[in-house]
Design a protein around this motif. Structure first.
Motif, PDB file in Angstrom:
ATOM      1  N   ASN A 360       0.825  -1.210   0.000  1.00 51.48           N
ATOM      2  CA  ASN A 360       0.000   0.000   0.000  1.00 51.48           C
ATOM      3  C   ASN A 360       0.857   1.256   0.000  1.00 51.48           C
ATOM      4  OD1 ASN A 360      -2.868  -0.128  -0.178  1.00 51.48           O
ATOM      5  ND2 ASN A 360      -2.956  -1.227   1.781  1.00 51.48           N
ATOM      6  N   ARG A 361       1.956   1.223   0.723  1.00 47.81           N
ATOM      7  CA  ARG A 361       2.848   2.387   0.746  1.00 47.81           C
ATOM      8  C   ARG A 361       3.553   2.582  -0.589  1.00 47.81           C
ATOM      9  NH1 ARG A 361       5.317   1.347   6.861  1.00 47.81           N
ATOM     10  NH2 ARG A 361       3.421   2.004   7.976  1.00 47.81           N
ATOM     11  N   VAL A 362       3.881   1.490  -1.243  1.00 49.12           N
ATOM     12  CA  VAL A 362       4.451   1.591  -2.585  1.00 49.12           C
ATOM     13  C   VAL A 362       3.436   2.227  -3.536  1.00 49.12           C
ATOM     14  CG1 VAL A 362       5.269   0.280  -4.577  1.00 49.12           C
ATOM     15  CG2 VAL A 362       6.075  -0.320  -2.287  1.00 49.12           C
ATOM     16  N   ALA A 363       2.183   1.822  -3.430  1.00 52.09           N
ATOM     17  CA  ALA A 363       1.139   2.409  -4.275  1.00 52.09           C
ATOM     18  C   ALA A 363       1.014   3.907  -4.021  1.00 52.09           C
ATOM     19  CB  ALA A 363      -0.194   1.704  -4.025  1.00 52.09           C
ATOM     20  N   ASP A 364       1.022   4.309  -2.755  1.00 51.98           N
ATOM     21  CA  ASP A 364       0.939   5.734  -2.424  1.00 51.98           C
ATOM     22  C   ASP A 364       2.135   6.499  -2.987  1.00 51.98           C
ATOM     23  OD1 ASP A 364      -1.399   5.261  -1.033  1.00 51.98           O
ATOM     24  OD2 ASP A 364      -0.426   5.205   0.941  1.00 51.98           O
ATOM     25  N   LEU A 365       3.310   5.886  -2.875  1.00 52.13           N
ATOM     26  CA  LEU A 365       4.525   6.523  -3.375  1.00 52.13           C
ATOM     27  C   LEU A 365       4.453   6.708  -4.884  1.00 52.13           C
ATOM     28  CD1 LEU A 365       7.498   7.461  -3.157  1.00 52.13           C
ATOM     29  CD2 LEU A 365       8.147   5.045  -3.251  1.00 52.13           C
ATOM     30  N   ALA A 366       4.076   5.652  -5.590  1.00 51.03           N
ATOM     31  CA  ALA A 366       3.979   5.747  -7.055  1.00 51.03           C
ATOM     32  C   ALA A 366       2.972   6.821  -7.461  1.00 51.03           C
ATOM     33  CB  ALA A 366       3.584   4.395  -7.635  1.00 51.03           C
ATOM     34  N   GLU A 367       1.840   6.832  -6.803  1.00 53.11           N
ATOM     35  CA  GLU A 367       0.811   7.815  -7.133  1.00 53.11           C
ATOM     36  C   GLU A 367       1.313   9.238  -6.895  1.00 53.11           C
ATOM     37  OE1 GLU A 367      -3.935   8.127  -6.464  1.00 53.11           O
ATOM     38  OE2 GLU A 367      -2.728   7.913  -4.639  1.00 53.11           O
ATOM     39  N   SER A 368       2.110   9.423  -5.864  1.00 56.26           N
ATOM     40  CA  SER A 368       2.589  10.764  -5.515  1.00 56.26           C
ATOM     41  C   SER A 368       3.501  11.369  -6.578  1.00 56.26           C
ATOM     42  CB  SER A 368       3.315  10.730  -4.170  1.00 56.26           C
ATOM     43  OG  SER A 368       4.595  10.113  -4.285  1.00 56.26           O
ATOM     44  N   VAL A 369       4.096  10.523  -7.424  1.00 56.91           N
ATOM     45  CA  VAL A 369       4.970  11.049  -8.478  1.00 56.91           C
ATOM     46  C   VAL A 369       4.334  10.883  -9.857  1.00 56.91           C
ATOM     47  CG1 VAL A 369       7.046  10.678  -7.109  1.00 56.91           C
ATOM     48  CG2 VAL A 369       6.276   8.876  -8.678  1.00 56.91           C
ATOM     49  N   GLY A 370       3.055  10.549  -9.897  1.00 57.87           N
ATOM     50  CA  GLY A 370       2.336  10.488 -11.151  1.00 57.87           C
ATOM     51  C   GLY A 370       2.413   9.164 -11.886  1.00 57.87           C
ATOM     52  N   SER A 371       2.877   8.111 -11.214  1.00 58.17           N
ATOM     53  CA  SER A 371       2.959   6.795 -11.843  1.00 58.17           C
ATOM     54  C   SER A 371       1.707   5.996 -11.532  1.00 58.17           C
ATOM     55  CB  SER A 371       4.186   6.036 -11.327  1.00 58.17           C
ATOM     56  OG  SER A 371       4.139   4.674 -11.732  1.00 58.17           O
ATOM     57  N   ASP A 372       1.319   5.152 -12.474  1.00 58.98           N
ATOM     58  CA  ASP A 372       0.193   4.240 -12.245  1.00 58.98           C
ATOM     59  C   ASP A 372       0.587   2.795 -12.532  1.00 58.98           C
ATOM     60  OD1 ASP A 372      -2.547   3.603 -11.639  1.00 58.98           O
ATOM     61  OD2 ASP A 372      -2.868   3.276 -13.785  1.00 58.98           O
ATOM     62  N   ARG A 373       1.907   2.518 -12.566  1.00 61.81           N
ATOM     63  CA  ARG A 373       2.314   1.163 -12.951  1.00 61.81           C
ATOM     64  C   ARG A 373       3.456   0.647 -12.073  1.00 61.81           C
ATOM     65  NH1 ARG A 373       3.281   0.849 -19.319  1.00 61.81           N
ATOM     66  NH2 ARG A 373       4.551   2.715 -18.942  1.00 61.81           N
ATOM     67  N   VAL A 374       3.250  -0.582 -11.589  1.00 63.11           N
ATOM     68  CA  VAL A 374       4.272  -1.311 -10.841  1.00 63.11           C
ATOM     69  C   VAL A 374       4.440  -2.663 -11.520  1.00 63.11           C
ATOM     70  CG1 VAL A 374       4.754  -2.470  -8.641  1.00 63.11           C
ATOM     71  CG2 VAL A 374       3.916  -0.115  -8.663  1.00 63.11           C
ATOM     72  N   ARG A 375       5.656  -3.185 -11.529  1.00 68.31           N
ATOM     73  CA  ARG A 375       5.910  -4.496 -12.110  1.00 68.31           C
ATOM     74  C   ARG A 375       6.639  -5.381 -11.096  1.00 68.31           C
ATOM     75  NH1 ARG A 375       6.240  -3.676 -17.960  1.00 68.31           N
ATOM     76  NH2 ARG A 375       4.323  -2.541 -18.444  1.00 68.31           N
ATOM     77  N   LEU A 376       6.344  -6.673 -11.137  1.00 65.53           N
ATOM     78  CA  LEU A 376       7.050  -7.674 -10.342  1.00 65.53           C
ATOM     79  C   LEU A 376       7.966  -8.460 -11.272  1.00 65.53           C
ATOM     80  CD1 LEU A 376       4.028  -8.984  -8.238  1.00 65.53           C
ATOM     81  CD2 LEU A 376       5.461  -6.954  -7.845  1.00 65.53           C
ATOM     82  N   THR A 377       9.057  -8.984 -10.729  1.00 59.11           N
ATOM     83  CA  THR A 377      10.058  -9.624 -11.588  1.00 59.11           C
ATOM     84  C   THR A 377      10.267 -11.087 -11.219  1.00 59.11           C
ATOM     85  OG1 THR A 377      12.166  -9.445 -10.376  1.00 59.11           O
ATOM     86  CG2 THR A 377      11.270  -7.410 -11.311  1.00 59.11           C
ATOM     87  N   PRO A 378      10.838 -11.879 -12.139  1.00 53.06           N
ATOM     88  CA  PRO A 378      11.167 -13.278 -11.825  1.00 53.06           C
ATOM     89  C   PRO A 378      12.328 -13.430 -10.850  1.00 53.06           C
ATOM     90  CG  PRO A 378      10.884 -12.974 -14.195  1.00 53.06           C
ATOM     91  CD  PRO A 378      10.961 -11.610 -13.586  1.00 53.06           C
ATOM     92  N   GLN A 379      12.902 -12.327 -10.414  1.00 52.11           N
ATOM     93  CA  GLN A 379      13.933 -12.362  -9.379  1.00 52.11           C
ATOM     94  C   GLN A 379      13.386 -11.963  -8.010  1.00 52.11           C
ATOM     95  OE1 GLN A 379      14.564 -10.856 -12.535  1.00 52.11           O
ATOM     96  NE2 GLN A 379      15.476 -12.808 -13.123  1.00 52.11           N
TER      97      GLN A 379
END
Length: 552
Positions: A360-379
């Motif tokens: 949830n904090r990552v979502a808030d952080l992304a939103e605060s800088v105008g991002s709407d996308r997060v990705r998860l990786t195979p690592q």
């Protein structure tokens, strides 16, 4: 003279072997796993755990991402001796399939809210780009499904003998060096085939990877079918097709078919490969039911011919092999410029372990800088996309404050761990917390170590954390301690990896370490590597030439 015995088949449907040949095949014949959803909604969620039919509990519920959780307090020595019902807790692990690892902030918040509401704030990023919960009650599953499906996510076919989550490049569509964006193929396969009963009864799990990145960031060498970005000299950008990879107790690397496909052709070719697996895959013995065994027996040339003649009804053009990426290039941690001039910021949690609170904090952080996308990786890492250049340091600092390292040590960056005995019924030893302690110890002891090094910690032989393909792979086992009692330990595999020299780790006879000895052992071997390294030599290359005494 008695009549000759008819040779026993491998249970291949295409050759007329339709009779169920093991209990798992009988369960699937009795009822398609996808049908269990309605029983969860109508019966199990209303009446509780004790109402669940045994075949559904340890079988068909997997078609909707549910595995029973390990009962607390059962030691590793009893993993293989207790009956399934003795290992079961009345809680579930629930896996959310996140194809391509792509999440909008609305989706990320839904994932996070489920964690805090229904899963005791647990959430693990897996090496399949899934999110995995624990402590899920069957009574809460309908509400979880409703929340996920309301934002376009699902647990459908996240487990079971089905097409599992499709691995995709975490930087698809944004990377400056991308050959081709595989996202349309990922989405079309998901739309057309996930949940289709034509593919919901496969001999075993079926793993897919699609990436148009020259970093080759989806471990294509160990998936059942993979599409690897290449540039054809006449046909332009597209994909090279690989089949038959897999790990577990009989690891095999995928084989190139030598065939080229465009992004629009990927779904059709995917369905052809999955169809071959369904029809020709081995069903008699479950231990031989993965696609890798069929590919190993047939060879790439025959497999391609059957694909073309019986499933595609046309020939595929030959294509070039992908170029080998630079060592350690598959990782996306750090700050990287996107093709549009913005940046993505990649961060490493501790062995993929996060929480709903953190997400949830990552979502808030992304939103605060105008991002709407997060990705998860195979690592087991996490990326925030679309960060403006003047906000990069702010985002990096905020992620670091959440213990999501943007500039991680080699040991944080390269360490992965499976679920382990904390929750998994197959595990023998604890993994996540132990790996976290090892990271801290190695950062303290070897602060200047900066060569690429992967350390994968696995709780059993099944290789969910890919221990055979790590620089240092640790396979959980029980050992006899000095006082004669059983203690947690690991068999050591050294020098595995992907890329140009892909291969499995070297096993030295008798090379085992207790869990408490792991930090000392890794420190010792890493230090010898530094002392003997020649130029930019990789750890795997050093292991291949090192004296055995330097590896113990």
């Amino acid at each position: 003279m008695p009549p000759a015995r008819r040779k026993k088949g491998e249970g291949q449907w295409a050759l007329g072997y339709f009779t169920p040949l093991n209990p798992n095949e009988q369960v699937k014949k009795d009822d398609d796993g996808l049908n269990v959803r309605q029983r969860v909604l109508d019966l199990y969620a209303r009446h509780g755990f004790d109402a669940i039919d045994g075949q559904d509990l340890r079988g068909r519920l997997r078609w909707w991402g549910l595995y029973t959780q390990r009962r607390e307090g059962i030691p590793g020595g009893q993993t293989a001796t207790l009956e399934p019902h003795e290992l079961d807790a009345e809680f579930f692990m629930l896996r959310v399939r996140i194809d391509g690892g792509a999440l909008s902030l609305e989706q990320l918040r839904a994932v996070a809210d489920i964690s805090t509401t229904y899963a005791r704030d647990t959430a693990d990023i897996t090496d399949r780009q899934n999110v995995q919960y624990h402590w899920i009650r069957i009574e809460d599953v309908p509400a979880v499904w409703e929340r996920l499906e309301g934002v376009g996510l699902s647990t459908q076919e996240a487990c079971g003998d089905t097409p599992r989550v499709i691995l995709g490049s975490p930087v698809a569509g944004v990377a400056k060096d991308e050959i081709v964006d595989g996202t349309p193929a990922v989405e079309e396969i998901k739309r057309r085939f996930i949940g289709d009963k034509a593919f919901s009864n496969l001999p075993r799990k079926f793993k897919t990877a699609i990436s148009g990145s020259p970093r080759q960031d989806v471990v294509h060498e160990i998936n059942d079918v993979s599409f690897v970005g290449v540039r054809h000299p006449e046909l332009g950008p597209g994909f090279d097709v690989w089949v038959g990879g897999g790990l577990s107790t009989n690891p095999m690397l995928a084989q190139r078919l030598g065939a080229f496909v465009t992004v629009d052709e990927v779904p059709e070719v995917w369905a052809g490969v999955a169809g071959i697996f369904r029809d020709y895959g081995y069903r008699r013995l479950r231990t031989r039911a993965r696609l890798k065994f069929l590919v190993n027996d047939w060879g790439a040339e025959r497999f391609r011919q059957v694909l073309q003649d019986e499933y595609l009804h046309r020939a595929l053009p030959d294509g070039p092999a992908p170029e080998a990426p630079a060592p350690d290039a598959r990782d996306h941690t750090g700050v990287h410029e996107q093709v549009d001039g913005r940046f993505y910021v990649g961060a490493a949690p501790r062995t993929g372990r996060v929480s709903g609170t953190v997400l949830n904090r990552v979502a808030d952080l992304a939103e605060s800088v105008g991002s709407d996308r997060v990705r998860l990786t195979p690592q087991q890492h996490l990326l925030v996309l679309d960060v403006p250049g003047d906000r990069v340091e702010e985002v990096s600092a905020a992620l670091e404050a959440l213990d999501l390292k943007v500039r991680p040590s080699t040991f944080r960056r390269g360490t992965m761990a499976c679920t382990g005995i904390e929750y998994c019924k197959l595990a023998i030893v604890e993994t996540k917390q132990r790996a976290s302690v090892v990271i801290d110890e190695l950062e303290r002891r070897l602060p200047a170590f900066d060569a690429p090094l992967s350390l994968h910690v696995n709780g059993c032989p099944n290789s969910c954390a890919r221990f055979q393909t790590a620089d240092i792979g640790l396979k959980g086992m029980l050992m006899t301690g000095e006082d004669g009692t059983h203690v947690d330990g690991f068999q050591v595999h050294l020098g595995g990896g992907f890329g140009e020299d892909a291969g499995f780790g070297r096993k030295l006879r008798g090379l085992k370490v207790t869990a408490d000895e792991v930090p000392d052992y890794v420190e010792r071997v890493a230090s010898r590597f530094v002392e003997q390294r020649q130029g930019e030599e990789t750890f795997a290359a050093w292991v291949a030439r090192a004296e055995e005494g330097d590896l113990v």
